[in-house]
Each structure stands twice: as C-alpha cells, then as structure tokens.
Design an enzyme around this catalytic site. Structure first.
Site, PDB file in Angstrom:
ATOM      1  N   GLU A  64       0.825  -1.209   0.000  1.00 48.53           N
ATOM      2  CA  GLU A  64       0.000   0.000   0.000  1.00 48.53           C
ATOM      3  C   GLU A  64       0.860   1.259   0.000  1.00 48.53           C
ATOM      4  O   GLU A  64       0.527   2.250  -0.664  1.00 48.53           O
ATOM      5  CB  GLU A  64      -0.934  -0.003   1.214  1.00 48.53           C
ATOM      6  CG  GLU A  64      -2.034  -1.048   1.165  1.00 48.53           C
ATOM      7  CD  GLU A  64      -1.548  -2.447   1.536  1.00 48.53           C
ATOM      8  OE1 GLU A  64      -0.403  -2.573   2.022  1.00 48.53           O
ATOM      9  OE2 GLU A  64      -2.303  -3.414   1.329  1.00 48.53           O
ATOM     10  N   PRO A 272      10.358 -13.872  -0.563  1.00 47.13           N
ATOM     11  CA  PRO A 272       9.271 -14.127   0.388  1.00 47.13           C
ATOM     12  C   PRO A 272       8.529 -12.842   0.756  1.00 47.13           C
ATOM     13  O   PRO A 272       9.132 -11.768   0.840  1.00 47.13           O
ATOM     14  CB  PRO A 272       9.991 -14.707   1.614  1.00 47.13           C
ATOM     15  CG  PRO A 272      11.291 -15.232   1.077  1.00 47.13           C
ATOM     16  CD  PRO A 272      11.667 -14.275  -0.020  1.00 47.13           C
ATOM     17  N   ARG A 273       7.242 -12.973   0.969  1.00 49.31           N
ATOM     18  CA  ARG A 273       6.415 -11.810   1.286  1.00 49.31           C
ATOM     19  C   ARG A 273       6.764 -11.224   2.650  1.00 49.31           C
ATOM     20  O   ARG A 273       6.789 -10.012   2.825  1.00 49.31           O
ATOM     21  CB  ARG A 273       4.934 -12.220   1.257  1.00 49.31           C
ATOM     22  CG  ARG A 273       3.957 -11.123   1.664  1.00 49.31           C
ATOM     23  CD  ARG A 273       3.889 -10.035   0.628  1.00 49.31           C
ATOM     24  NE  ARG A 273       2.843  -9.057   0.926  1.00 49.31           N
ATOM     25  CZ  ARG A 273       2.606  -7.983   0.195  1.00 49.31           C
ATOM     26  NH1 ARG A 273       3.330  -7.762  -0.872  1.00 49.31           N
ATOM     27  NH2 ARG A 273       1.655  -7.142   0.514  1.00 49.31           N
ATOM     28  N   GLY A 314      12.699  -4.083   0.014  1.00 51.01           N
ATOM     29  CA  GLY A 314      12.650  -3.048  -1.012  1.00 51.01           C
ATOM     30  C   GLY A 314      13.360  -3.367  -2.310  1.00 51.01           C
ATOM     31  O   GLY A 314      13.648  -2.461  -3.082  1.00 51.01           O
ATOM     32  N   ASN A 339       0.136  -8.069  -6.617  1.00 51.02           N
ATOM     33  CA  ASN A 339       0.078  -7.143  -7.746  1.00 51.02           C
ATOM     34  C   ASN A 339       0.947  -7.580  -8.931  1.00 51.02           C
ATOM     35  O   ASN A 339       2.175  -7.554  -8.840  1.00 51.02           O
ATOM     36  CB  ASN A 339       0.527  -5.758  -7.260  1.00 51.02           C
ATOM     37  CG  ASN A 339       0.321  -4.685  -8.297  1.00 51.02           C
ATOM     38  OD1 ASN A 339      -0.187  -4.948  -9.385  1.00 51.02           O
ATOM     39  ND2 ASN A 339       0.718  -3.468  -7.978  1.00 51.02           N
ATOM     40  N   LEU A 341       1.321  -5.991 -11.661  1.00 56.50           N
ATOM     41  CA  LEU A 341       1.674  -4.835 -12.487  1.00 56.50           C
ATOM     42  C   LEU A 341       3.139  -4.442 -12.372  1.00 56.50           C
ATOM     43  O   LEU A 341       3.687  -3.811 -13.273  1.00 56.50           O
ATOM     44  CB  LEU A 341       0.798  -3.633 -12.116  1.00 56.50           C
ATOM     45  CG  LEU A 341      -0.715  -3.841 -12.304  1.00 56.50           C
ATOM     46  CD1 LEU A 341      -1.472  -2.630 -11.809  1.00 56.50           C
ATOM     47  CD2 LEU A 341      -1.031  -4.127 -13.767  1.00 56.50           C
ATOM     48  N   GLU A 342       3.796  -4.799 -11.255  1.00 61.30           N
ATOM     49  CA  GLU A 342       5.193  -4.410 -11.073  1.00 61.30           C
ATOM     50  C   GLU A 342       6.109  -5.049 -12.115  1.00 61.30           C
ATOM     51  O   GLU A 342       6.905  -4.352 -12.748  1.00 61.30           O
ATOM     52  CB  GLU A 342       5.635  -4.718  -9.639  1.00 61.30           C
ATOM     53  CG  GLU A 342       4.909  -3.834  -8.632  1.00 61.30           C
ATOM     54  CD  GLU A 342       5.265  -4.141  -7.197  1.00 61.30           C
ATOM     55  OE1 GLU A 342       5.816  -5.237  -6.933  1.00 61.30           O
ATOM     56  OE2 GLU A 342       4.995  -3.310  -6.318  1.00 61.30           O
TER      57      GLU A 342
END
Length: 432
Positions: A64, A272-273, A314, A339, A341-342
């Site tokens: 976000e 990993p998330r 990051g 997402n 889109l990245e």
C-alpha cells in the site's frame, strides 16, 4: 440509536481485547523483533515532536505504501505548509515509509481501534483530513473523525464480493462507517457497486481506477537494478517468484525440479512476502537439494547457485528486471495473489495461479489484453507450472508479446493518483 449502541459495544469489546492484541504483537515479535518496538504508538501515545493540523494518510503495509508513493509525493508539493503523517500497521510498512520519504513526512503506527488510544492519537495530531486506502474501515476511529469534523477520504476503494459477504454480517457497524466518508474513490465499477450496496450514496462514490497502475521506476529502483545485475556472473534463464507465502515455495521447488531437468543452468529467485520467513524459505530450498545463496550475503551469483533468496527489503521491483519469467506468490492458495503490475513495468511475462481474487479486475484486463498467463486448477500443479515456465523460456517471441501487452495495460490505466489528489484538495477547501 442502533448504530450508537453497536458502536458502544464495539468500543467496549475492543478496549477489553487491547491487552490480548498487545500479547499477540509480542508473540509475533519472537520471529520478527520489530513488532515489540514502539508499542506505545499502538496505544496512541505519540512522540511529542509530531506536528499537528495536517493530513494523515494510512496504508497498512509495504504494498500500500508503494502504491501511495506518487500520491504522497504530490501531496507534499501541493500542501507544503501542512505536515503529512503517514501511518502503517506493520514494521515492514514502517521501514518502507522511512526508506521512500525519510524526513519529508511524519510517521507513526496507527493505534489499535480502542477509544482511549484513538482519542489520544487524534488529540495529538488534530488532522484536517484522514485518507484511508482500499478496505481499511475502523469504525471507532472513523466515527471519532466524523464527530471532530475531520474530512474522510477513501482512495483505491476495494470491496470484493468475498469481503462484502463478511461485511454484510456486520452491516449494523460497517454501513455507518462507510457512510461517514466524505468521498469514496473506487478501483472499479464492481467495487463501487458493492460500496453502494453496503450503504454509500452514489453521490459520494466515484470510479477513479487503481492506484497500483500508477507504478513507475525511480532512481532508487534503477540503482538497485544495477546492484543486483552486477552480482550476476553468467547469462542464464531466470525464474522469479514474487511475494511468496507458505505453500508457494514447496510447490515452486517441485516445479523447479522439472525445470532443471530441461535447463540445468536455470536460476530460481524467491522473494518471500514476510521477512520473518526468510530463513525458513532458505532452509526449504536447501532441503530440496538446491545450492542456495541469500541476497544479504552480498556475494556473486555463480553458475553453481540454483536458488537465490532475496532476504532484503525493497528490492522486489528491481529483482523483476532480472527475470525471464515472473510468478506471483499467493495465487496458488486462499491468499488471493499479489500485484502483477510491477513486473509489467519491465515488460516481463507473468504467470499466476488459480486464485487472484485480490486483483480480479486487473486480472480481467490483463487477460483480455493477452498480457498474463493464469493456470487453472490441476492435479499436478508443479508440472503444469514448470511446463509453462519452460515454454516461456524457449518461446521468446511469446514471452515478449506477453510482457509488451501487460505494459500497454499499465500505461492505459494510469491516472488514479491525480484523481485522488484532486478529491482531497477539494475536501480541504470545502466547509464541513
């Protein structure tokens, strides 16, 4: 009267649950120590150096924050005299705020939604407006903002059919919260209709598109891109797993065994998330018989390395630039995907699993434009996934077309940031 009673009961329940929630944070800190820090902020006790009378923008976590970056950057330009406070819930989101904005914005955690904590939070910051994102609906805080004549804006509004079914059970509490917003900007027509069905008026809602389409490459990403690329010693096919969750890695590692049988030089990159799972994922890859290297070791990725774990924060977007094929984590389970889109910014072909419920509208657009591959439920999902990866490895023309088509979808849908900024500026100018 019914809402007043419901809100009183909600406030009482949340107040009673607050000690338990703090215990949960402390337990989570056993794997992620950052959760035990700054606990006073969770209770609404903020640093005295935070300036009041500005704008508060809330984004739960990393994704976000990244999506809101263009919005916040423009907000700082349009309102240089107003302090902007960006709040998050997670330590990773907090780190992302500091990384992207440094001292350009104020930052703290959004407090737990009990009346004592939120009262102290609002009394300290005295915001003129609060901006929430997607499905962030906190009945107590929202009610207090309304009572204090603080303008309320919901941007990138997302209310899926699944979330709506859950919210309908709590309509006596959620509907008044939704109706308290001055403006609701939604990602899609379906989301807008769901908000209206939950009690929002058509006049307060507007279709603005998805902020996540307004992704772009900045100097920081380009720098990280060069850093990662400098660690690659050999030209080889690279498969990247973005934002993986428990279960994703086991499936992917099985698929990777099939890939290696056809391309022994192939490199698997896993991002990993959640940071607390970095070590666990590295061990899973090692136990599967792979030679594993971690990004934090800052070593060259030799031909001997089979799996590279990005255990730093990051660097996901920059890592996408290295890949020949990208697979989105969370799309093979009930997580609902992440997402896509990245990687589209780098015109990379993307494969997703059967469940992309979090990005349903984006998926429809990408599928319509032939800009993504979605796998259906399959008894042998690892092999199906491996076959699709190998196809895109060898059929470079198809891979290029997929990547190009997804990039065109991103370009065609940008503009939600501008609409969100305009809505906020109009609210700030209007009398209550």
């Amino acid at each position: 009267m019914r809402f007043t009673l419901a809100l009183v009961l909600y406030r009482l329940l949340f107040l009673l649950l607050t000690p338990l929630l703090l215990v949960v944070l402390l337990l989570r800190s056993t794997n992620h120590p950052a959760y035990r820090k700054r606990l006073l902020e969770r209770l609404g006790i903020l640093e005295k150096n935070l300036e009041p009378n500005g704008i508060v923008v809330h984004a739960a976590s990393v994704g976000e924050i990244i999506a809101l970056k263009p919005f916040i950057s423009q907000l700082l330009i349009y309102n240089p005299e107003m302090p902007v406070t960006v709040t998050t819930f997670t330590p990773t989101g907090s780190a992302q705020v500091k990384k992207l904005f440094a001292d350009k914005v104020q930052h703290c955690y959004l407090p737990l939604d009990n009346i004592i904590s939120t009262t102290m939070f609002l009394k300290r910051l005295k915001p003129k407006a609060m901006v929430f994102m997607e499905t962030e609906l906190w009945p107590n805080l929202i009610s207090q903002c309304k009572s204090n004549q603080i303008k309320l804006l919901l941007v990138n509004g997302r209310l899926s059919d699944k979330s709506m079914r859950s919210y309908q059970k709590l309509a006596w509490l959620i509907t008044p919260a939704i109706q308290s917003f001055d403006r609701i900007l939604t990602q899609s027509q379906v989301n807008q209709e769901n908000y209206i069905a939950m009690g929002a008026t058509p006049e307060m809602c507007k279709l603005s598109g998805n902020l996540k389409f307004d992704v772009s490459l900045n100097n920081d990403v380009v720098t990280k891109q060069r850093e990662l690329n400098s660690l690659m010693t050999e030209k080889r096919k690279i498969w990247l797993i973005a934002s993986s969750h428990p279960g994703d890695e086991a499936l992917v590692l099985k698929a990777f065994e099939h890939v290696k049988q056809q391309d022994s030089k192939a490199l698997l990159i896993i991002v990993p998330r959640h940071p607390e799972r970095f070590e666990q994922v590295a061990k899973l890859a090692q136990d599967a018989g792979n030679h594993v290297l971690k990004r934090s070791q800052n070593q060259l990725v030799s031909l001997n390395t089979q799996v590279w774990i990005i255990d730093t924060l990051g660097e996901l977007l920059a890592a996408c630039s290295l890949a020949d094929v990208v697979t989105m984590g969370g799309s093979f389970s009930d997580i609902g995907g992440h997402n896509p889109l990245e990687p589209a910014l780098f015109q990379k072909p993307v494969i997703v699993g059967p469940n992309m419920s979090n990005f349903k509208e984006i998926l429809v657009q990408l599928m319509s434009a032939q800009g993504i591959v979605q796998l259906v439920e399959n008894e042998d999902m690892p092999k199906a996934l491996a076959n699709e990866v190998l196809r895109l490895f060898t059929d470079e023309t198809s891979a290029q077309i997929l990547g190009s088509n997804s990039y065109k979808v991103v370009q065609a849908n940008q503009g939600a940031t501008t609409q969100s900024l305009t809505a906020l500026q109009n609210l700030l100018k209007s009398p209550y």
